[in-house]
Scaffold this motif. Structure first.
Motif, PDB file in Angstrom:
ATOM      1  N   SER A   1       0.853  -1.195   0.000  1.00  0.00           N
ATOM      2  CA  SER A   1       0.000   0.000   0.000  1.00  0.00           C
ATOM      3  C   SER A   1       0.880   1.233   0.000  1.00  0.00           C
ATOM      4  O   SER A   1       2.061   1.164   0.356  1.00  0.00           O
ATOM      5  N   GLU A   2       0.314   2.350  -0.375  1.00  0.00           N
ATOM      6  CA  GLU A   2       1.049   3.604  -0.283  1.00  0.00           C
ATOM      7  C   GLU A   2       1.216   3.984   1.180  1.00  0.00           C
ATOM      8  O   GLU A   2       2.195   4.629   1.547  1.00  0.00           O
ATOM      9  N   ASP A   3       0.256   3.580   2.011  1.00  0.00           N
ATOM     10  CA  ASP A   3       0.291   3.955   3.420  1.00  0.00           C
ATOM     11  C   ASP A   3       1.395   3.193   4.164  1.00  0.00           C
ATOM     12  O   ASP A   3       2.242   3.783   4.822  1.00  0.00           O
ATOM     13  N   GLY A   4       1.359   1.877   4.071  1.00  0.00           N
ATOM     14  CA  GLY A   4       2.392   1.069   4.693  1.00  0.00           C
ATOM     15  C   GLY A   4       2.120   0.689   6.136  1.00  0.00           C
ATOM     16  O   GLY A   4       2.870  -0.080   6.735  1.00  0.00           O
ATOM     17  N   ASP A   5       1.050   1.216   6.702  1.00  0.00           N
ATOM     18  CA  ASP A   5       0.733   0.964   8.110  1.00  0.00           C
ATOM     19  C   ASP A   5      -0.679   0.380   8.163  1.00  0.00           C
ATOM     20  O   ASP A   5      -1.585   0.868   7.497  1.00  0.00           O
TER      21      ASP A   5
END
Lengths: 414, 414
Positions: free
Chosen positions: A102-106
């Motif tokens: 994901s772009e978020d990563g969290d």
């Protein structure tokens, strides 16, 4: 043995995918990675660059232990349908976790967002409806509705940015898992390098699949691409183009798509899955007028329909996937094995009897409308881009056994 | 003005056709010749070598004054349907005679044969039924039934040999004229030179159309062919291949035919016009297995089905002509003008108001399922063999006006 699931397309597999598989394994402390992979037609509604067996070989050479095919109906569906199909299969395969880039990563913001939308589902769904009535596309309507409910956040936890394509997919995976009441633990890895839509190669060693495909079409840039893909991917791509088929892209399929549209006419088009009312005449006129897929698409696209949504309609026209056929397929009904490593094989032999869905290694032994459609999709793919004897490429689902990781010495695909 | 009608395909037009038009005019003392000509798909169930407009140009340059299109449904039908369509149109166009080439060359035996069969119609029809139940093809059944009633000849007049292809067609023309109660006088001219099925060029100046087509496909023999065709035919053929399309043959259409068969499957095939029960599975399997039209046909043909009959089925599969569509078209409903000379024009302007069927010069002004099918057939033809901008070759029925004999200076086709 503990398995972690990933949802992939590998179109083609590059260093970013290798990194993701490694990280998924490490982050979840898994013994093996199981991938659910789209077949010959992909989530964005387009033919794959190379077929599902070539991509299975890439997967097995790069850290994946088992590859199951995501059936056509789910692989070419919008995010909700795609995620539902893929997560159902990973769950059925006995994965204890799944991991997405994901772009978020969290992972926390995904949970927060899911909670928010669950707690405000009425308002959220109404906002989606309103936005679509205003003429927004489905993804844009989701986004707008999401904005509308954000002020309701109580916990104040960070939310995920649902304007990013991989965040969106990840969100749908998690939503599907929640709907299915799956016990799989969701995890996410931050995507490296190129953005999804970038189509130029970058200086680091992770490039987008789009950029890699472009390089293979303009072969003078082929050297550049080698930094971005594993050696196995390179060999499989070269073998593919030399011995099996042309690389798949819409321009090669367009003559058949156009023939379909013009021969069958607007009335028939309206029986095709996902064809919105009224668009059939637009598609028909555009097919008459345009000699290239690119100009044809330019005539059809509008604010109302995203490029992807139109491509999905076109894929269904090409493959003859009707509303009636779609209505026969609602849940994934089998685990179609495309390939496995030795480790994958021992995982499966330990579980074969407990799997909640039939495990299919030989398609001839199983009958199902969804599987029929997967076989048909393979044949149409081969008809349009097969090289040499096309007859030998029809019915590959019957003739190719699941790929083993030792395929380099003597598989039928060699 | 007195008009004589001919039924033609001109695939392509050669010296034998020029001779026939001249003789037809002389024998009937006519002022002009009206041709009813098959469109882009022909009576033997195959795509034309060049399209209907190129063949119209050939006709107008070689002694024909008016060309009407025989609609798809009749042009691709068996002899009875083909003859019914063609003779109806010649009758509607006001011809006072019609003239056909035959192996016999004498009209009397045709009359004798018609009388014989009329007087013994019950026995004849029963014999046809019996022969077909024994598994004979329709043409062979006709022949056998004919043999069965021949001893009934009372007058002792000579009968026509109905094992010869042009005699058979001529017989059906005359039968159609009788059924229609037409006042046209039937005449026949002995065919010169090559037999219908010959495919090598002969030493005299009349060669079969088949032989001429073959020479154009193997261009090193092109010089040989020039003795057998008018200069105008040569120029039109060269212009065709240089500027417009490839020459039509089944191999070029096969990828689309095969795509159709494999995508739509046996169940859909059985909805197609003229598809006999049971053959759909045979066709489906053959399409999977064969990369060339030739080998595909070899897998399908049998004693039960003539090559021609199978080709007609395949044409209908290619164009999407269903049993339902066929049932909507029973009689020719219009005179579609493809081209005319100045003389043809004055003939038509004198009669326009008295014609029993609408005269169509612009297809946009007329709506009819049969005409829609003709337009569709043109588009599919252009899709498969068009060169350069195919878009400019879609909808030619709308953009090309009837060809005038002065087309050499500035027609849109030039």
């Amino acid at each position: 043995m503990k398995a972690t699931g990933v949802v992939v397309e590998y179109n083609p597999l590059h260093n970013g995918h290798v990194y993701h598989a490694q990280q998924a394994k490490a982050a979840t402390n898994a013994d093996l990675i199981i991938a659910v992979m789209s077949g010959n037609f992909l989530q964005r509604g387009e033919p794959a660059f190379i077929d599902k067996w070539a991509r299975t070989k890439m997967a097995l050479a790069s850290g994946v232990d088992i590859v199951f095919e995501l059936p056509y109906r789910f692989a070419t569906g919008h995010a909700t349908v795609f995620a539902h199909g893929a997560i159902s299969l990973l769950d059925a395969a006995g994965c204890t976790a799944f991991c997405f880039g994901s772009e978020d990563g969290d992972i926390e913001p995904f949970h927060n967002t899911l909670d928010l939308l669950d707690n405000n589902s009425e308002e959220y769904n109404q906002a989606i409806k309103n936005a679509m009535q205003e003429g927004l596309s489905y993804p844009m309507a989701l986004n707008k509705a999401y904005d509308a409910v954000q002020p309701n956040t109580e916990k104040g936890g960070r939310l995920v940015d649902l304007s990013k394509p991989n965040n969106i997919l990840g969100f749908h995976y998690m939503q599907a898992a929640r709907t299915l009441n799956s016990s799989m633990m969701p995890t996410t890895i931050k995507r490296l390098g190129a953005e999804y839509h970038d189509d130029t190669l970058e200086v680091n060693k992770v490039a987008s699949a789009t950029g890699i495909r472009k390089s293979f079409f303009s072969t003078e840039k082929l050297d550049e691409v080698l930094n971005f893909i594993p050696e196995s991917t390179k060999n499989i791509l070269i073998e593919w183009q030399t011995e099996r088929m042309n690389f798949g892209n819409w321009e090669s399929f367009y003559p058949f798509l156009r023939f379909s549209i013009l021969r069958d006419g607007p009335a028939h088009l309206s029986t095709i899955a996902d064809l919105s009312e009224g668009i059939e005449n637009l598609i028909y006129r555009a097919a008459k007028k345009n000699d290239t897929f690119q100009t044809f698409m330019n005539d059809i696209k509008s604010k109302r329909y995203t490029w992807t949504r139109i491509q999905r309609m076109l894929t269904h026209i090409l493959t003859g996937f009707t509303k009636e056929m779609r209505s026969e397929i609602d849940v994934p009904a089998y685990l179609r094995l495309l390939g496995m490593t030795d480790k994958g094989r021992s995982y499966l032999s330990g579980r074969k009897k407990d799997l909640p869905l039939p495990l299919i290694s030989k398609v001839a032994a199983f009958s199902n409308p969804s599987l029929d459609m997967d076989i048909q999709a393979s044949d149409i793919y081969a008809l349009a881009i097969g090289k040499g004897s096309i007859a030998s490429k029809i019915g590959l689902d019957y003739t190719i056994s699941p790929i083993m990781n030792n395929y380099f010495s003597g598989s039928p695909l060699k």
